[in-house]
Design a protein around this motif. Structure first.
Motif, PDB file in Angstrom:
ATOM      1  N   ALA A  40      19.940  17.428  27.888  1.00  0.00           N
ATOM      2  CA  ALA A  40      20.034  16.569  26.708  1.00  0.00           C
ATOM      3  C   ALA A  40      20.304  15.134  27.128  1.00  0.00           C
ATOM      4  O   ALA A  40      19.758  14.193  26.556  1.00  0.00           O
ATOM      5  CB  ALA A  40      21.138  17.064  25.773  1.00  0.00           C
ATOM      6  N   ARG A  41      21.124  14.978  28.134  1.00  0.00           N
ATOM      7  CA  ARG A  41      21.410  13.631  28.644  1.00  0.00           C
ATOM      8  C   ARG A  41      20.135  13.005  29.225  1.00  0.00           C
ATOM      9  O   ARG A  41      19.877  11.812  29.036  1.00  0.00           O
ATOM     10  CB  ARG A  41      22.536  13.680  29.656  1.00  0.00           C
ATOM     11  N   ASN A  42      19.336  13.815  29.911  1.00  0.00           N
ATOM     12  CA  ASN A  42      18.055  13.311  30.434  1.00  0.00           C
ATOM     13  C   ASN A  42      17.124  12.908  29.292  1.00  0.00           C
ATOM     14  O   ASN A  42      16.405  11.913  29.381  1.00  0.00           O
ATOM     15  CB  ASN A  42      17.369  14.356  31.313  1.00  0.00           C
ATOM     16  N   THR A  43      17.129  13.685  28.229  1.00  0.00           N
ATOM     17  CA  THR A  43      16.289  13.376  27.072  1.00  0.00           C
ATOM     18  C   THR A  43      16.729  12.074  26.427  1.00  0.00           C
ATOM     19  O   THR A  43      15.900  11.233  26.079  1.00  0.00           O
ATOM     20  CB  THR A  43      16.365  14.512  26.044  1.00  0.00           C
ATOM     21  N   ALA A  44      18.039  11.895  26.271  1.00  0.00           N
ATOM     22  CA  ALA A  44      18.551  10.647  25.697  1.00  0.00           C
ATOM     23  C   ALA A  44      18.155   9.462  26.572  1.00  0.00           C
ATOM     24  O   ALA A  44      17.795   8.395  26.064  1.00  0.00           O
ATOM     25  CB  ALA A  44      20.064  10.727  25.539  1.00  0.00           C
ATOM     26  N   ALA A  45      18.196   9.663  27.884  1.00  0.00           N
ATOM     27  CA  ALA A  45      17.790   8.590  28.801  1.00  0.00           C
ATOM     28  C   ALA A  45      16.298   8.276  28.639  1.00  0.00           C
ATOM     29  O   ALA A  45      15.902   7.111  28.656  1.00  0.00           O
ATOM     30  CB  ALA A  45      18.106   8.983  30.241  1.00  0.00           C
ATOM     31  N   ALA A  46      15.483   9.324  28.447  1.00  0.00           N
ATOM     32  CA  ALA A  46      14.044   9.110  28.243  1.00  0.00           C
ATOM     33  C   ALA A  46      13.797   8.359  26.939  1.00  0.00           C
ATOM     34  O   ALA A  46      12.952   7.466  26.877  1.00  0.00           O
ATOM     35  CB  ALA A  46      13.298  10.447  28.237  1.00  0.00           C
ATOM     36  N   LEU A  47      14.553   8.707  25.898  1.00  0.00           N
ATOM     37  CA  LEU A  47      14.427   7.985  24.632  1.00  0.00           C
ATOM     38  C   LEU A  47      14.795   6.510  24.826  1.00  0.00           C
ATOM     39  O   LEU A  47      14.119   5.626  24.312  1.00  0.00           O
ATOM     40  CB  LEU A  47      15.341   8.603  23.563  1.00  0.00           C
ATOM     41  N   ALA A  48      15.865   6.266  25.558  1.00  0.00           N
ATOM     42  CA  ALA A  48      16.307   4.884  25.793  1.00  0.00           C
ATOM     43  C   ALA A  48      15.249   4.096  26.563  1.00  0.00           C
ATOM     44  O   ALA A  48      14.969   2.941  26.233  1.00  0.00           O
ATOM     45  CB  ALA A  48      17.636   4.875  26.537  1.00  0.00           C
ATOM     46  N   ARG A  49      14.662   4.729  27.596  1.00  0.00           N
ATOM     47  CA  ARG A  49      13.623   4.040  28.384  1.00  0.00           C
ATOM     48  C   ARG A  49      12.435   3.654  27.521  1.00  0.00           C
ATOM     49  O   ARG A  49      11.838   2.612  27.700  1.00  0.00           O
ATOM     50  CB  ARG A  49      13.141   4.924  29.534  1.00  0.00           C
ATOM     51  N   LYS A  50      12.100   4.518  26.576  1.00  0.00           N
ATOM     52  CA  LYS A  50      10.941   4.265  25.713  1.00  0.00           C
ATOM     53  C   LYS A  50      11.330   3.502  24.450  1.00  0.00           C
ATOM     54  O   LYS A  50      10.494   3.260  23.591  1.00  0.00           O
ATOM     55  CB  LYS A  50      10.266   5.586  25.348  1.00  0.00           C
ATOM     56  N   ILE A  85      23.194  13.756  20.656  1.00  0.00           N
ATOM     57  CA  ILE A  85      22.143  14.746  20.912  1.00  0.00           C
ATOM     58  C   ILE A  85      22.747  16.000  21.542  1.00  0.00           C
ATOM     59  O   ILE A  85      22.431  17.122  21.139  1.00  0.00           O
ATOM     60  CB  ILE A  85      21.022  14.157  21.789  1.00  0.00           C
ATOM     61  N   VAL A  86      23.647  15.822  22.502  1.00  0.00           N
ATOM     62  CA  VAL A  86      24.316  16.968  23.135  1.00  0.00           C
ATOM     63  C   VAL A  86      25.124  17.740  22.100  1.00  0.00           C
ATOM     64  O   VAL A  86      25.023  18.965  21.995  1.00  0.00           O
ATOM     65  CB  VAL A  86      25.226  16.506  24.297  1.00  0.00           C
ATOM     66  N   ALA A  87      25.924  17.039  21.307  1.00  0.00           N
ATOM     67  CA  ALA A  87      26.776  17.707  20.317  1.00  0.00           C
ATOM     68  C   ALA A  87      25.947  18.474  19.289  1.00  0.00           C
ATOM     69  O   ALA A  87      26.279  19.606  18.939  1.00  0.00           O
ATOM     70  CB  ALA A  87      27.660  16.679  19.621  1.00  0.00           C
ATOM     71  N   ARG A  88      24.865  17.870  18.828  1.00  0.00           N
ATOM     72  CA  ARG A  88      24.021  18.539  17.836  1.00  0.00           C
ATOM     73  C   ARG A  88      23.345  19.764  18.430  1.00  0.00           C
ATOM     74  O   ARG A  88      23.222  20.803  17.765  1.00  0.00           O
ATOM     75  CB  ARG A  88      22.987  17.561  17.291  1.00  0.00           C
ATOM     76  N   THR A  89      22.921  19.670  19.688  1.00  0.00           N
ATOM     77  CA  THR A  89      22.261  20.807  20.328  1.00  0.00           C
ATOM     78  C   THR A  89      23.230  21.962  20.528  1.00  0.00           C
ATOM     79  O   THR A  89      22.911  23.113  20.253  1.00  0.00           O
ATOM     80  CB  THR A  89      21.661  20.385  21.675  1.00  0.00           C
ATOM     81  N   VAL A  90      24.417  21.655  21.013  1.00  0.00           N
ATOM     82  CA  VAL A  90      25.427  22.704  21.222  1.00  0.00           C
ATOM     83  C   VAL A  90      25.825  23.318  19.884  1.00  0.00           C
ATOM     84  O   VAL A  90      25.988  24.539  19.775  1.00  0.00           O
ATOM     85  CB  VAL A  90      26.640  22.151  21.989  1.00  0.00           C
ATOM     86  N   ALA A  91      25.936  22.504  18.835  1.00  0.00           N
ATOM     87  CA  ALA A  91      26.266  23.036  17.507  1.00  0.00           C
ATOM     88  C   ALA A  91      25.172  23.988  17.015  1.00  0.00           C
ATOM     89  O   ALA A  91      25.477  25.031  16.423  1.00  0.00           O
ATOM     90  CB  ALA A  91      26.460  21.890  16.522  1.00  0.00           C
ATOM     91  N   LEU A  92      23.908  23.647  17.264  1.00  0.00           N
ATOM     92  CA  LEU A  92      22.815  24.539  16.884  1.00  0.00           C
ATOM     93  C   LEU A  92      22.879  25.838  17.685  1.00  0.00           C
ATOM     94  O   LEU A  92      22.630  26.920  17.146  1.00  0.00           O
ATOM     95  CB  LEU A  92      21.462  23.858  17.090  1.00  0.00           C
TER      96      LEU A  92
END
Length: 135
Positions: A40-50, A85-92
């Motif tokens: 999830a942290r990698n995904t957030a980083a990808a979102l930030a890059r884009k 993003i991490v918190a929402r994923t873990v909650a799901l």
């Protein structure tokens, strides 16, 4: 996740798009959560890059008997925060039987992408909802 150009980006996949299945028949929920947090942290980083933000986080889970379920959550305003993003994923994940039943595949994606610049603009107000007479 899809970028505005339509190219797919999978949140819980390696940068080359490979999935990371959980070891066969293993309920390993704590390590699965740790793995998903890192991705999830990698995904957030990808979102930030884009320079993108996401409205929806979707969790996909496949149990050992190949039963597949999905859980999603959409929020406004969109986010690019890795902690959210991490918190929402873990909650799901908490809303599933992962940990109680063996899991074959665990993945997630983000959807409803918007450019950071578009998210900063005030949204057009929705037209008022018409009332219906209730008897």
């Amino acid at each position: 996740m899809r970028s505005p150009t339509g190219s797919p980006i999978c949140a819980w996949c390696a940068p080359d798009g490979r999935r990371h299945p959980v070891r066969r028949g293993s309920p390993r929920r704590p390590s699965a959560i740790a793995r998903r947090e890192a991705l999830a942290r990698n995904t957030a980083a990808a979102l930030a890059r884009k320079r993108l933000l996401a409205r929806t986080v979707v969790l996909k889970l496949r149990y050992s008997n190949f039963e597949t379920i999905t859980r999603s959550e959409t929020r406004k305003p969109p986010t690019g925060s890795e902690d959210e993003i991490v918190a929402r994923t873990v909650a799901l994940l908490e809303k599933t039987d992962a940990g109680k039943r063996p899991v074959r595949l665990l993945g997630a994606s983000v959807h409803g992408l918007v450019a950071e610049s578009d998210a900063a603009e005030p949204a057009t107000p929705a037209p008022p909802q018409l009332g219906l007479p209730v008897e």
